[in-house]
Write a protein that holds these residues in place. Sequence first.
Motif, PDB file in Angstrom:
ATOM      1  N   SER A 100       6.139 -29.444  -7.557  1.00 38.25           N
ATOM      2  CA  SER A 100       6.871 -28.109  -7.743  1.00 38.25           C
ATOM      3  C   SER A 100       6.911 -27.275  -6.408  1.00 38.25           C
ATOM      4  N   GLY A 101       7.983 -26.217  -6.462  1.00 43.09           N
ATOM      5  CA  GLY A 101       7.753 -25.442  -5.197  1.00 43.09           C
ATOM      6  C   GLY A 101       8.935 -25.534  -4.112  1.00 43.09           C
ATOM      7  N   ARG A 102       9.186 -26.857  -3.961  1.00 44.75           N
ATOM      8  CA  ARG A 102       9.956 -27.150  -2.730  1.00 44.75           C
ATOM      9  C   ARG A 102      10.837 -28.317  -3.191  1.00 44.75           C
ATOM     10  N   THR A 103      11.947 -28.801  -2.432  1.00 49.24           N
ATOM     11  CA  THR A 103      12.796 -29.729  -2.917  1.00 49.24           C
ATOM     12  C   THR A 103      11.946 -31.098  -2.964  1.00 49.24           C
ATOM     13  N   PHE A 104      11.723 -31.668  -3.966  1.00 51.71           N
ATOM     14  CA  PHE A 104      10.816 -32.880  -3.784  1.00 51.71           C
ATOM     15  C   PHE A 104      11.439 -33.949  -3.266  1.00 51.71           C
ATOM     16  N   SER A 105      12.691 -34.330  -3.189  1.00 48.81           N
ATOM     17  CA  SER A 105      13.110 -35.200  -2.468  1.00 48.81           C
ATOM     18  C   SER A 105      13.113 -35.231  -0.748  1.00 48.81           C
ATOM     19  N   ASN A 106      12.935 -34.116  -0.609  1.00 49.58           N
ATOM     20  CA  ASN A 106      12.600 -33.864   0.883  1.00 49.58           C
ATOM     21  C   ASN A 106      11.202 -34.437   1.696  1.00 49.58           C
ATOM     22  N   TYR A 107      10.465 -35.028   0.645  1.00 49.46           N
ATOM     23  CA  TYR A 107       9.027 -35.342   0.988  1.00 49.46           C
ATOM     24  C   TYR A 107       8.777 -36.872   0.604  1.00 49.46           C
ATOM     25  N   ALA A 108       8.106 -37.463   1.393  1.00 56.74           N
ATOM     26  CA  ALA A 108       7.522 -38.686   1.377  1.00 56.74           C
ATOM     27  C   ALA A 108       6.263 -38.319   0.463  1.00 56.74           C
ATOM     28  N   MET A 109       5.818 -39.216  -0.485  1.00 52.53           N
ATOM     29  CA  MET A 109       4.635 -39.001  -1.176  1.00 52.53           C
ATOM     30  C   MET A 109       3.672 -40.087  -1.114  1.00 52.53           C
ATOM     31  N   GLY A 110       2.451 -39.939  -0.942  1.00 52.52           N
ATOM     32  CA  GLY A 110       1.400 -40.722  -0.728  1.00 52.52           C
ATOM     33  C   GLY A 110       0.396 -40.543  -1.932  1.00 52.52           C
ATOM     34  N   TRP A 111      -0.419 -41.796  -2.270  1.00 48.94           N
ATOM     35  CA  TRP A 111      -1.530 -41.836  -2.990  1.00 48.94           C
ATOM     36  C   TRP A 111      -2.642 -41.948  -2.346  1.00 48.94           C
ATOM     37  N   PHE A 112      -3.987 -41.398  -2.450  1.00 49.54           N
ATOM     38  CA  PHE A 112      -5.006 -41.574  -1.675  1.00 49.54           C
ATOM     39  C   PHE A 112      -6.460 -41.735  -2.694  1.00 49.54           C
ATOM     40  N   ARG A 113      -7.262 -42.186  -2.459  1.00 47.49           N
ATOM     41  CA  ARG A 113      -8.646 -42.190  -3.297  1.00 47.49           C
ATOM     42  C   ARG A 113      -9.893 -42.021  -2.510  1.00 47.49           C
ATOM     43  N   GLN A 114     -10.841 -41.503  -3.363  1.00 45.10           N
ATOM     44  CA  GLN A 114     -12.016 -41.104  -2.675  1.00 45.10           C
ATOM     45  C   GLN A 114     -13.182 -41.667  -3.909  1.00 45.10           C
ATOM     46  N   ALA A 115     -14.039 -42.580  -3.441  1.00 44.50           N
ATOM     47  CA  ALA A 115     -15.015 -42.778  -4.287  1.00 44.50           C
ATOM     48  C   ALA A 115     -16.309 -42.074  -3.668  1.00 44.50           C
ATOM     49  N   PRO A 116     -17.307 -42.041  -4.615  1.00 42.37           N
ATOM     50  CA  PRO A 116     -18.480 -41.204  -4.282  1.00 42.37           C
ATOM     51  C   PRO A 116     -19.101 -41.859  -2.909  1.00 42.37           C
ATOM     52  N   GLY A 117     -19.524 -41.138  -2.064  1.00 42.07           N
ATOM     53  CA  GLY A 117     -20.040 -41.251  -0.738  1.00 42.07           C
ATOM     54  C   GLY A 117     -19.238 -41.994   0.244  1.00 42.07           C
ATOM     55  N   LYS A 118     -17.942 -41.926   0.095  1.00 38.48           N
ATOM     56  CA  LYS A 118     -17.225 -42.743   0.954  1.00 38.48           C
ATOM     57  C   LYS A 118     -16.159 -41.695   1.369  1.00 38.48           C
ATOM     58  N   GLU A 119     -15.345 -41.982   2.352  1.00 37.32           N
ATOM     59  CA  GLU A 119     -14.290 -41.293   3.017  1.00 37.32           C
ATOM     60  C   GLU A 119     -13.007 -41.356   1.946  1.00 37.32           C
ATOM     61  N   ARG A 120     -12.173 -40.554   1.967  1.00 33.11           N
ATOM     62  CA  ARG A 120     -10.725 -40.580   1.460  1.00 33.11           C
ATOM     63  C   ARG A 120      -9.991 -41.823   2.222  1.00 33.11           C
ATOM     64  N   GLU A 121      -9.349 -42.742   1.357  1.00 31.50           N
ATOM     65  CA  GLU A 121      -8.630 -43.661   1.974  1.00 31.50           C
ATOM     66  C   GLU A 121      -7.244 -43.765   1.207  1.00 31.50           C
ATOM     67  N   PHE A 122      -6.266 -44.088   2.071  1.00 31.63           N
ATOM     68  CA  PHE A 122      -4.759 -44.444   1.828  1.00 31.63           C
ATOM     69  C   PHE A 122      -4.679 -45.563   0.677  1.00 31.63           C
TER      70      PHE A 122
END
Length: 122
Positions: free
Chosen positions: A25-47
């Motif tokens: 919400s907040g801006r025109t959604f179709s103007n943005y590429a969207m990504g999913w990332f994840r972060q496991a305990p003790g690890k860096e966030r990854e694509f």
Amino acid sequence: QVQLVESGGGLAQAGGSLRLSCAASGRTFSNYAMGWFRQAPGKEREFVAVISRNGLRTYIADSVKGRFTISRDNAKNTVYLQMNSLKPEDTAVYYCAADSSYKLGVDDYDYWGQGTQVTVSS
């Protein structure tokens, strides 16, 4: 500003499936590429995955390729991550992110959700 709210996380057994959603919400959604990332305990966030603004282009990390699918519904301002054949190593907090450009780097995204926990039991 773009506000992102993830949902759909939870507990799954190995081999099971979950579908994550991220409502924008907040801006025109179709103007943005969207990504999913994840972060496991003790690890860096990854694509994990990215989808272009019109949904025609996607890229999936090798670690989840063939098991996870990213999609979006611009009419509903929502991006999805379908996760099949889940493994215990998929356990992490999953975040969606938005940026005006199609990118893969954690540091490239301007807007982030609060994350949703996914736990996969063996």
